[in-house]
Scaffold this active site. Structure first.
Site, PDB file in Angstrom:
ATOM      1  N   ASP A 129     -44.694  16.150  47.128  1.00  0.00           N
ATOM      2  CA  ASP A 129     -44.136  15.719  45.848  1.00  0.00           C
ATOM      3  C   ASP A 129     -44.121  14.202  45.757  1.00  0.00           C
ATOM      4  OD1 ASP A 129     -41.147  14.678  46.517  1.00  0.00           O
ATOM      5  OD2 ASP A 129     -41.651  16.368  47.809  1.00  0.00           O
ATOM      6  N   SER A 130     -44.292  13.691  44.544  1.00  0.00           N
ATOM      7  CA  SER A 130     -44.203  12.267  44.247  1.00  0.00           C
ATOM      8  C   SER A 130     -45.177  11.466  45.117  1.00  0.00           C
ATOM      9  CB  SER A 130     -42.755  11.791  44.404  1.00  0.00           C
ATOM     10  OG  SER A 130     -42.561  10.530  43.813  1.00  0.00           O
ATOM     11  N   ALA A 131     -44.682  10.529  45.924  1.00  0.00           N
ATOM     12  CA  ALA A 131     -45.580   9.784  46.814  1.00  0.00           C
ATOM     13  C   ALA A 131     -46.255  10.718  47.809  1.00  0.00           C
ATOM     14  CB  ALA A 131     -44.810   8.699  47.554  1.00  0.00           C
TER      15      ALA A 131
END
Length: 333
Positions: free
Chosen positions: A172-174
């Site tokens: 998720d995300s980075a």
């Protein structure tokens, strides 16, 4: 000194050396003394048997990084028949390359739930963080962890229970950004069989030019890339292919070394348009459209929720719907 962000006040330091010199919201504070503070990150939790799911976990040191392995209770039954092994999910946590951990409570809970629901053997990567270890250290650690998992015989749990023909990347995300980078790496592109799939949850991509309904204001675009520049001092800019895989001159997305891709976006996330554009671009590079079997690219857009909401509200209906979608994607033939 007043806080650089009024929403997160910092008391005046008694020692001038403890003055805040750089701040990125609640994620990270850097003090003049060199001290690094991550206000949002709760104390880590240890591995072990999870009473709620029956999943067992343990940590494995790989040198510059480590992994936390998750073994669901279904693994014993699968091993008993001598034939069935579990898919392997290599998970990369988010946190803007500067925060969070595989041992953060919310990630430990999510991996327990994911491993049990699939069922799957989870490999959650504890990679080095910026600014103490600027990028590409995090990318390098995750590549080392993926290679380790793919080696199969490196660990008794992986050797006994992992199906190395069904290996998935997820993050998720980075962490989703890192998953893309891993799937584009030449070492992974040359692997036979290819990775079975990649799950990119609210991926952190950015760029100098807006996509979809992203704000066009140059100051906003520069602000959106500020943490990237801080985490990766040697970057070529916001259109570095690691941050903008759709930038002119970036490696072709048709080379993504996985059979299928699932991208999750959230209506209240300012990154939603970037996630949708990425999914569309990957599908187009594969000669199809979103949801078409030929392209093998799916997009899940969650209404009414924000960035990585599933970590902070794991029991809400939308989080359960997203987990069900991820499980179905991993278990699809």
């Amino acid at each position: 000194m007043a806080s650089l962000n009024p929403a997160f006040p910092v008391p005046a330091p008694a020692d001038p050396a403890d003055e805040v010199v750089r701040e990125f919201g609640p994620l990270l504070r850097i003090y003049k003394s060199g001290r690094v503070e991550r206000p949002l990150v709760p104390p880590p939790v240890g591995p072990g048997l999870d009473a709620a799911t029956g999943v067992d976990s343990r940590d494995v040191d790989l040198g510059s990084c480590s992994v936390r392995l998750y073994l669901p209770p279904q693994a014993a039954a699968a091993a008993a028949d001598g034939k069935t092994k579990l898919p392997v999910v290599v998970y990369v946590h988010g946190g803007g390359f500067v925060a969070e951990s595989a041992a953060s409570p919310q990630y430990h809970r999510f991996l327990n739930a994911l491993a049990a629901a699939c069922p799957a053997l989870g490999v959650s990567v504890e990679y080095r963080l910026a600014p103490e270890h600027p990028l590409p250290a995090g990318y390098d650690d995750c590549l080392a962890a993926l290679r380790w998992a793919l080696s199969g015989a490196a660990d008794p749990w992986v050797a006994a229970h992992g199906d190395l023909e069904r290996v998935f990347l997820a993050g998720d995300s980075a962490g989703a950004n890192i998953c893309h980078h891993l799937a584009m790496h030449p070492d992974i592109q040359g692997r036979t069989p290819p990775l079975k799939g990649a799950v990119l949850i609210h991926p952190w991509f950015w760029g100098s030019e807006a996509v979809g309904e992203e704000p066009r204001d140059p100051a906003f675009r520069a602000m959106g890339g500020g943490l990237w520049f801080f985490s990766c001092p040697e970057t070529s800019g916001m259109d570095d292919p690691r941050m903008n895989p759709m930038a002119p001159g970036a490696p072709g997305l048709q080379h993504l070394a996985c059979e299928r891709v699932l991208v999750c976006a959230a209506e209240g996330d300012f990154l939603r348009w970037r996630g949708r554009a990425y999914a569309e671009a990957v599908a187009a590079a594969r000669g199809g459209g979103l949801g078409e079997d030929a392209a093998g690219v799916e997009l899940l857009e969650t209404v009414g929720e924000g960035h990585v909401f599933h970590l902070f509200k794991p029991d809400c209906d939308k989080a359960k719907e997203m987990l069900d979608k991820v499980v179905a994607f991993i278990n699809a033939p």
